[in-house]
Design an enzyme around this catalytic site. Structure first.
Site: not given
Length: 530
Positions: A128, A131, A133, A208, A258-260, A262, A449
């Site tokens: 999937p 963007g 990113t 997330r 993360e698309g794993a 669905g 960060y």
């Protein structure tokens, strides 16, 4: 508009580094300008698509024609990997080993279901794509034959419930467009991550995401009330009330997946009224430790601002707290740490919270620096990825990583990650500049960060790998999570498996087996292949 294929964002916004910054890089880190630039798009040697004629016909039948099954070189290059620094360095060098066989553009949920059926039949993996990113290897599956499922045509605001203050959006809607549509109805989502200009609603849910105003609006996963998901086994719908005691909350299996598991085809979120006022201001603290105590006081005891972030001494001195003045000063003495504190809401609520927070910040040793530093941060809040591209062009290596921990563990985590990065890159012959800021705060902890800049070395991708490994090990040993908001992908997968534990990984594999028995969805992302 498509994002720059060899870098970040809108090509028109790209700008070279000022001479002062190039000099700073040379003097501090030994960076020497690169003589070569990125490979030209039309010069990249792209392998022939491995999509069979039978699969092409079947997919075109699902999507309403061959125009929505793209196998041309440019479309495939633009869907190769994500936007981490190693991703960019590889594609700039013409490396497209992980290129998809095709780019598919579905128009709705039923078409996604049909695509998944065809891909299962033809043993094609599916990634999937929103963007594009991802910075953690989330778009590079461990399967040689795969297609990118670009959701850009699914870009509608489906519904707004003004009474309940909810909105249902399709996954391919980019954040600025989603915000504009909601603003026209008098609402805001309040989700403004650094990737805001290009990331999509579906990507926010799948990874997330956490926005820069999370102190006031919450993380994206806290905003999600319901999801519709297309899986190889059929449609999965979660969330029919704001809260429920009807078993485990299955939304949480989709958020961060993360698309794993669905493909997210719609997201219902809570929305807030458009704020009447927005105010951002700067506060200076004598040390990162003192600033951290002040942020903790606001996060735990209030009043909580909408935006709350703190740069450490190095980031403040270099000027990365305000990318438009990188290499300069904030207009105040460069010593200490700069915090950005922002308020959004009604005029009365903003004034009340601002006055209360001011008392807390002054009591904690803060010095008010006025609105100018905060407003400057707000103007440049999405510029850092463009700065990364300019650094790469100048011969520097620049990358970021993030983590989170409970307040009691934060000082040790901060020190451990800085030491790991500094030691690993110094040993590699490229001593770095390591900067950090607290980007998100909670009652019980906060995120860190880190930004790392060094010379590139002979092989910049290879020189980063041991440093990233050392940082991941340091995060784990110091009690941090392997990711606060970037996600897992392949870069963090092995450390996530340790964080989840053997039983947790077994449970996730069981979920995947139930939803995706053929294992076509983003294989190798999130959880290791069996």
């Amino acid at each position: 508009m498509d994002m720059l294929w060899s870098g970040w964002g809108d090509p028109a916004k790209a700008a070279p580094l000022p001479d002062t910054v190039i000099g700073l890089l040379r003097d501090l880190l030994g960076v020497t300008p690169r003589e070569d630039g990125p490979a030209a798009l039309d010069e990249i040697a792209v392998p022939e698509s491995t999509l069979t004629a039978a699969a092409h016909r079947a997919l075109a039948g699902c999507l309403g024609g061959s125009a929505y099954v793209r196998t041309d070189a440019e479309s495939r290059i633009r869907h190769t990997r994500g936007k981490s620094t190693p991703d960019l360095l590889r594609i700039r060098a013409g490396d497209v080993d992980d290129i998809p066989a095709a780019v598919l553009l579905p128009a709705g949920h039923d078409e996604v279901l049909a695509v998944l059926r065809v891909c299962t039949e033809h043993q094609l993996a599916v990634v999937p794509f929103g963007g594009g990113t991802s910075v953690v290897g989330g778009l590079a599956p461990e399967r040689s034959r795969f297609v990118a499922l670009d959701l850009r045509r699914m870009d509608a605001l489906l519904d707004v419930d003004e009474v309940s203050r909810t909105a249902t959006l399709q996954p391919g809607l980019r954040a600025p467009q989603a915000e504009a549509l909601l603003n026209a109805r008098g609402f805001t989502l309040g989700h403004f991550p650094q990737s805001y200009e290009w990331a999509t609603i579906g990507g926010f849910a799948a990874a997330r995401s956490s926005g820069q105003a999370s102190a006031g609006y919450g993380r994206f996963d806290e905003m999600v009330l319901g999801l519709t998901v297309a899986t190889p086994e059929g449609t999965w719908e979660t969330g029919r009330a704001p809260r429920s005691a009807a078993g485990p909350d299955l939304r949480q299996l989709v958020l961060g997946s993360e698309g794993a598991f669905g493909v997210i085809t719609s997201v219902t979120v809570r929305v807030r009224p458009l704020p009447a006022t927005r105010v951002y201001e700067g506060w200076r603290f004598p040390s990162f430790e003192a600033g951290t105590r002040a942020l903790r006081a606001l996060a735990q005891d209030g009043p909580r601002p909408t935006v709350l972030r703190l740069s450490d001494e190095t980031e403040t001195f270099i000027g990365l707290a305000h990318p438009d003045r990188i290499g300069g000063t904030d207009g105040a003495a460069p010593a200490g740490c700069m915090a950005v504190v922002g308020y959004e809401g009604t005029e009365a609520d903003t004034a009340l919270r601002r006055a209360g927070a001011r008392e807390v910040l002054l009591a904690a040793g803060g010095e008010y620096a006025g609105e100018e530093p905060g407003e400057r941060w707000a103007r440049g809040r999405y510029d850092a990825p463009y700065l990364r591209d300019a650094l790469l062009d100048a011969g520097a290596f620049a990358e970021t990583l993030e983590t989170a921990a409970f307040w009691s563990r934060l000082p040790g985590l901060y020190a451990a990650v800085r030491e790991a990065l500094t030691s690993a890159l110094t040993d590699a012959g490229t001593p770095p500049l390591v900067m950090c800021h607290i980007s998100h705060v909670y009652e019980n902890g906060a995120s860190l960060y880190f930004t790392v800049v060094s010379a590139q070395g002979d092989d910049p991708v290879a020189h980063w790998e041991p440093a990233k490994h050392a940082a991941n090990e340091a995060i784990t040993a110091a009690g941090g999570t392997i990711s606060h908001h970037h996600g897992v992908g392949t870069d963090h997968r092995d450390w996530f498996a340790r964080e989840a534990g053997p039983l947790g990984v077994r449970a996730l594999r069981a979920v995947k087996a139930g939803l995706d028995p053929a294992g076509i969805l983003n294989p190798g992302i999130l959880i290791p292949l069996p």
